[in-house]
Structures are given as C-alpha cells and as structure tokens.
Design a protein around this motif. Structure first.
Motif, PDB file in Angstrom:
ATOM      1  N   MET A 285      46.315  33.473  65.772  1.00  0.00           N
ATOM      2  CA  MET A 285      46.125  33.348  64.316  1.00  0.00           C
ATOM      3  C   MET A 285      45.992  34.723  63.679  1.00  0.00           C
ATOM      4  N   LEU A 286      45.179  35.589  64.300  1.00  0.00           N
ATOM      5  CA  LEU A 286      44.997  36.940  63.767  1.00  0.00           C
ATOM      6  C   LEU A 286      46.311  37.712  63.758  1.00  0.00           C
ATOM      7  N   PHE A 287      47.130  37.526  64.798  1.00  0.00           N
ATOM      8  CA  PHE A 287      48.411  38.220  64.872  1.00  0.00           C
ATOM      9  C   PHE A 287      49.358  37.767  63.755  1.00  0.00           C
ATOM     10  N   TYR A 288      49.481  36.446  63.557  1.00  0.00           N
ATOM     11  CA  TYR A 288      50.422  35.938  62.552  1.00  0.00           C
ATOM     12  C   TYR A 288      49.961  36.252  61.132  1.00  0.00           C
ATOM     13  N   ILE A 289      48.643  36.372  60.923  1.00  0.00           N
ATOM     14  CA  ILE A 289      48.149  36.817  59.624  1.00  0.00           C
ATOM     15  C   ILE A 289      48.470  38.301  59.434  1.00  0.00           C
ATOM     16  N   GLY A 290      48.224  39.095  60.476  1.00  0.00           N
ATOM     17  CA  GLY A 290      48.467  40.528  60.389  1.00  0.00           C
ATOM     18  C   GLY A 290      49.916  40.879  60.120  1.00  0.00           C
ATOM     19  N   ILE A 291      50.849  40.099  60.669  1.00  0.00           N
ATOM     20  CA  ILE A 291      52.268  40.417  60.532  1.00  0.00           C
ATOM     21  C   ILE A 291      52.733  40.309  59.080  1.00  0.00           C
ATOM     22  N   GLN A 292      51.965  39.570  58.248  1.00  0.00           N
ATOM     23  CA  GLN A 292      52.333  39.408  56.849  1.00  0.00           C
ATOM     24  C   GLN A 292      52.000  40.641  56.006  1.00  0.00           C
ATOM     25  N   TYR A 293      51.118  41.489  56.521  1.00  0.00           N
ATOM     26  CA  TYR A 293      50.619  42.596  55.709  1.00  0.00           C
ATOM     27  C   TYR A 293      50.988  43.972  56.264  1.00  0.00           C
ATOM     28  N   VAL A 294      51.728  44.023  57.357  1.00  0.00           N
ATOM     29  CA  VAL A 294      52.069  45.302  57.990  1.00  0.00           C
ATOM     30  C   VAL A 294      53.579  45.509  57.946  1.00  0.00           C
ATOM     31  N   SER A 295      53.994  46.697  57.513  1.00  0.00           N
ATOM     32  CA  SER A 295      55.421  47.024  57.459  1.00  0.00           C
ATOM     33  C   SER A 295      55.758  48.306  58.198  1.00  0.00           C
ATOM     34  N   SER A 296      54.761  49.094  58.542  1.00  0.00           N
ATOM     35  CA  SER A 296      55.028  50.360  59.227  1.00  0.00           C
ATOM     36  C   SER A 296      55.297  50.114  60.704  1.00  0.00           C
ATOM     37  N   LEU A 297      56.043  51.011  61.305  1.00  0.00           N
ATOM     38  CA  LEU A 297      56.354  50.907  62.724  1.00  0.00           C
ATOM     39  C   LEU A 297      55.080  50.965  63.558  1.00  0.00           C
ATOM     40  N   GLU A 298      54.169  51.874  63.192  1.00  0.00           N
ATOM     41  CA  GLU A 298      52.933  52.025  63.947  1.00  0.00           C
ATOM     42  C   GLU A 298      52.091  50.748  63.886  1.00  0.00           C
ATOM     43  N   GLY A 299      52.004  50.155  62.704  1.00  0.00           N
ATOM     44  CA  GLY A 299      51.222  48.936  62.539  1.00  0.00           C
ATOM     45  C   GLY A 299      51.802  47.766  63.312  1.00  0.00           C
ATOM     46  N   LEU A 300      53.122  47.642  63.281  1.00  0.00           N
ATOM     47  CA  LEU A 300      53.771  46.554  64.012  1.00  0.00           C
ATOM     48  C   LEU A 300      53.604  46.714  65.516  1.00  0.00           C
ATOM     49  N   LEU A 301      53.669  47.961  65.986  1.00  0.00           N
ATOM     50  CA  LEU A 301      53.452  48.212  67.411  1.00  0.00           C
ATOM     51  C   LEU A 301      52.018  47.873  67.811  1.00  0.00           C
ATOM     52  N   ALA A 302      51.051  48.213  66.959  1.00  0.00           N
ATOM     53  CA  ALA A 302      49.644  47.918  67.261  1.00  0.00           C
ATOM     54  C   ALA A 302      49.389  46.414  67.307  1.00  0.00           C
ATOM     55  N   LEU A 303      50.043  45.669  66.440  1.00  0.00           N
ATOM     56  CA  LEU A 303      49.855  44.220  66.412  1.00  0.00           C
ATOM     57  C   LEU A 303      50.339  43.540  67.691  1.00  0.00           C
ATOM     58  N   GLN A 304      51.255  44.201  68.394  1.00  0.00           N
ATOM     59  CA  GLN A 304      51.763  43.585  69.621  1.00  0.00           C
ATOM     60  C   GLN A 304      50.666  43.408  70.674  1.00  0.00           C
ATOM     61  N   LEU A 305      49.564  44.153  70.550  1.00  0.00           N
ATOM     62  CA  LEU A 305      48.429  43.959  71.452  1.00  0.00           C
ATOM     63  C   LEU A 305      47.887  42.540  71.327  1.00  0.00           C
ATOM     64  N   LEU A 306      47.746  42.063  70.091  1.00  0.00           N
ATOM     65  CA  LEU A 306      47.274  40.692  69.867  1.00  0.00           C
ATOM     66  C   LEU A 306      48.279  39.683  70.396  1.00  0.00           C
ATOM     67  N   ASN A 307      49.550  39.944  70.133  1.00  0.00           N
ATOM     68  CA  ASN A 307      50.584  39.017  70.610  1.00  0.00           C
ATOM     69  C   ASN A 307      50.601  38.960  72.129  1.00  0.00           C
ATOM     70  N   GLY A 308      50.432  40.117  72.789  1.00  0.00           N
ATOM     71  CA  GLY A 308      50.399  40.145  74.250  1.00  0.00           C
ATOM     72  C   GLY A 308      49.207  39.399  74.813  1.00  0.00           C
ATOM     73  N   LEU A 309      48.031  39.524  74.170  1.00  0.00           N
ATOM     74  CA  LEU A 309      46.841  38.794  74.609  1.00  0.00           C
ATOM     75  C   LEU A 309      47.053  37.293  74.492  1.00  0.00           C
ATOM     76  N   PHE A 310      47.559  36.862  73.335  1.00  0.00           N
ATOM     77  CA  PHE A 310      47.801  35.428  73.134  1.00  0.00           C
ATOM     78  C   PHE A 310      48.793  34.875  74.144  1.00  0.00           C
ATOM     79  N   TYR A 311      49.952  35.524  74.245  1.00  0.00           N
ATOM     80  CA  TYR A 311      51.013  34.938  75.059  1.00  0.00           C
ATOM     81  C   TYR A 311      50.688  35.022  76.548  1.00  0.00           C
ATOM     82  N   GLY A 312      49.972  36.067  76.956  1.00  0.00           N
ATOM     83  CA  GLY A 312      49.566  36.164  78.353  1.00  0.00           C
ATOM     84  C   GLY A 312      48.668  35.013  78.760  1.00  0.00           C
ATOM     85  N   ILE A 313      47.713  34.674  77.896  1.00  0.00           N
ATOM     86  CA  ILE A 313      46.824  33.541  78.172  1.00  0.00           C
ATOM     87  C   ILE A 313      47.599  32.232  78.115  1.00  0.00           C
ATOM     88  N   PHE A 314      48.445  32.089  77.113  1.00  0.00           N
ATOM     89  CA  PHE A 314      49.171  30.839  76.885  1.00  0.00           C
ATOM     90  C   PHE A 314      50.074  30.472  78.057  1.00  0.00           C
TER      91      PHE A 314
END
Length: 400
Positions: A285-314
């Motif tokens: 949930m935090l990842f999909y909310i964050g993706i709506q407000y980030v447009s920079s390359l650095e921000g998008l790369l940082a958000l992948q940490l949340l996506n990796g945590l979610f998908y690894g568990i899933f």
C-alpha cells in the motif's frame, strides 16, 4: 552460504526453475510494449490478449495438475509444457499482426505457462520425499526466479532497444530449448504408484481456506501485474526515460526481494505466515501510494525497496500457504495458485489498459492500491476466523 542448494537434486530444480524464469523474463515484461509498439494496437486491446491467454492457461494447467495428481508422469507433462513455451517464443519472433499474437498467446503460451504449476508441484513432492522444510525449499527455489529477474527484464528491454523484438523472442526460444533438454536429461520419471484393489482413498475437497486465500492472492497479483504492465509505459511515455529503464527497475526489485524471500521462511516460523503476508500487503500500500507522488529517478529507485519487500514476502509464502491448506492435492492446488495469479494478471492488465486509455498510465496504478486493500481485507478475515476457531477449540468442555 548453503551450497547444498546448488548441488544434487535440489540443484537441478533450482537451475531448472531459474532458467525457465529466464525464458519468461524475455517474454512477459516486454509484451505490453510489443503489442503497442511492435504491432501498433491501442492500449485497451492489451486486455484481449491477456484475458484469452489467462483463461486458456487456467483450463490447461488445471487439467495438467489433475493428471499429475492422478499419477501421470510429471516429467512428460513438463516436457510438453516447456516445448510449447519455446514454440510460442519462436512464433512471437515471426508474427506481424495482432490476430496472430492472439492465436499464439491463447494456444501455445497457455501451454507454456502451465509449466510453472507443474514445477511447483514437483518441488513440493521432492520436499516431501526428501524430508525438507517445504516453506524454506519453496522460498529458496523461488529465489532462483528473482535472481534471474535481476538481469532478465533489463536484458530483455536492452535487447529490444538494440536488436528489436525478433531477436529478443528468439533468445527466449533458445533458453526454453535448453530447459527442455535439461528436463529430459536430468529429471527422473515418476511412475504411477499401483494402488491396492481394496483401497478406496477419498481425496478431500478444497477447504474454504484455499478458496479465500486464492482470491486474496488473485487481488494481490492483480495489484502487482497492473503496476508491472503500466510501469514501462509510464516510465517511457509519461516521464520520457530511456526504454532500458523499466528493466532496471524490475531488476532492482528482484535483487531486493531475494534476501526477503529467503528470510521469509524463518520470519514465518517466528511471526506466522498469515501475519507476515498481511505486513507485506501494508508495505505494498505504501509503495503504490508513493508511486503517485514521485517522478525523479532517485525517488523511483528508492521506492523499489518497498516493492521488493512486498513481493519477496508475497511470492515467498503464497504457494506454501495454499499447499499447506490441502496437502493431498498438491498438483491441483499448485495449478489453482498459478491460476489465481493468472486471473489477477488478466484483471489487472485489462483494467490497466482501459484506465490508461482514459486517464494515463500513472493513474492506472490506483488500481493496484485498491486491489491490495482487498487482499489485505480477505487475509485479515481468514486470520481472525482461524483465531476465533482456535479459541473456541481451547475452551474446556462443560461437565455433564
């Protein structure tokens, strides 16, 4: 590091799982881009391909899973499925019209995708025969998939950008051929066990938990597939990043999810599989909310940490949760799991195409947020119901 994972029978399954994932990684991530840029279709028609392929995969994989549970040699079934995967990739390299992609996807790719539940069921049966922890083994085997996806999507998008779609799909066909040869040469045939004429073993039906968890997994993968299909187009068309960047994001997520996946087995023993899965949904949930407000390359790369945590568990726990709920029907439960994932992909991709057509690819990711909320609610209901049942069973019986 436990090098036993790379040797013996465990090693064979590990490398097979990884190479099969490599073949898929050169097909699935670029498919939406191929349909739109390679074949020139509108985004809303992506769903037509995905829906038909998913429905065909559901029917075919369920039949193959039932045959495996009845004792038909899983190796033979897997060879058929992998053979069709290679044929599908070869056809994708040659076709030029959308109707041709429909035929290849609905027929050949559906058989090829059925190789996934067959491998999952074979790995579970191997764990039972060898006395290994099925949760740990499933996580380890799935880590080979993530390991491949660190480089696979990035290489796929790079090959498309450099050599075109045809070379990319030919490479996928070559990898599928290698998997076919490995299955043929390295996996043993498992003959059907003769049953006594007086044996009347009744296979129990799916318990309610399998159905509910399956629906929850469906919505969770709907969230992920919506993002996966919208992200390459959002990144390249709306943010104007190079075509290689989506593959970098996918590879980074895969790199992050590998340690999470391997740790999920020990975490689940400490905190419980259901609790850990729900934590993963909150992170999503935090990842999909964050993706709506980030447009920079650095921000998008940082958000992948949340996506990796979610998908690894899933993906580390999903298949084990279902298999544990119906241990006598491993083949069909594994097919049910992949079918739930396929239906989630079908729904997510279809809705993504429609919403993206009207409101843009970034806004389409709101579908992911809604879907993951539904998954969390379903798992929470099952968890609370099980806790209630346990408390009732623990109550002392009334004296007569």
């Amino acid at each position: 590091m436990n090098f036993e994972l790379f040797r013996g029978d465990s090693g064979v399954y590990f490398w097979l799982n990884g190479l099969a994932a490599m073949a898929f990684s050169f097909i699935l991530p670029v498919m939406s881009l191929f349909l739109i840029e390679g074949l020139g279709i509108e985004p809303m028609y992506i769903g037509l391909y995905t829906v038909g392929t998913a429905i065909s995969t559901i029917l075919i994989s369920q039949v193959l899973g039932r045959l495996a549970d009845k004792g038909i040699d899983s190796k033979t079934l897997l060879l058929i499925a992998v053979g069709f995967l290679g044929l599908a990739a070869l056809c994708f390299s040659l076709l030029t019209q959308f109707w041709q992609a429909i035929i290849v996807g609905w027929c050949f790719m559906a058989f090829g995708a059925s190789s996934i539940p067959l491998l999952l069921a074979m790995i579970r049966r191997f764990a039972e025969r060898s006395g290994k922890d099925s949760t740990k083994l499933n996580s380890q085997m799935r880590s080979s998939v993530s390991l491949v996806w660190i480089a696979g999507p990035a290489l796929a998008f790079a090959s498309v950008g450099t050599f075109g779609f045809r070379a990319n799909f030919l490479l996928a066909a070559g990898i599928a051929l290698l998997v076919f040869l490995m299955v043929w040469r390295l996996l043993p045939s498992v003959p059907k066990v003769a049953k006594s004429e007086t044996s009347h073993e009744v296979v129990p039906p799916f318990p309610y938990k399998v159905w509910f968890l399956g629906v929850g997994i469906l919505f969770a993968n709907m969230a992920n597939s919506t993002y996966i299909n919208a992200m390459p187009l959002f990144i390249t068309k709306e943010l104007d990043f190079p075509v290689s960047y989506p593959g970098i994001f996918m590879g980074l997520t895969a790199a992050l999810e590998i340690p999470v996946m391997l740790l999920s087995a020990s975490w689940s023993h400490r905190f419980g599989k259901m609790k850990l899965m729900m934590v993963g949904f909150v992170i999503a949930m935090l990842f999909y909310i964050g993706i709506q407000y980030v447009s920079s390359l650095e921000g998008l790369l940082a958000l992948q940490l949340l996506n990796g945590l979610f998908y690894g568990i899933f993906v580390g726990l999903g298949i084990t949760l279902l298999q544990d709920s119906a241990p006598k029907r491993v083949g069909q439960v594994s097919a049910f799991y992949t079918n739930a994932m396929s239906v989630g992909t079908m729904c997510g991709t279809s809705l993504m195409g429609f919403v993206a057509q009207q409101y843009g690819f970034r806004n389409a990711i709101y579908i992911s947020l809604v879907a993951i909320l539904v998954s969390f609610a379903i798992f929470l209901v099952v968890y609370l119901h099980e806790n209630k049942q346990e408390k009732v069973s623990e109550l002392p019986s009334s004296p007569l």
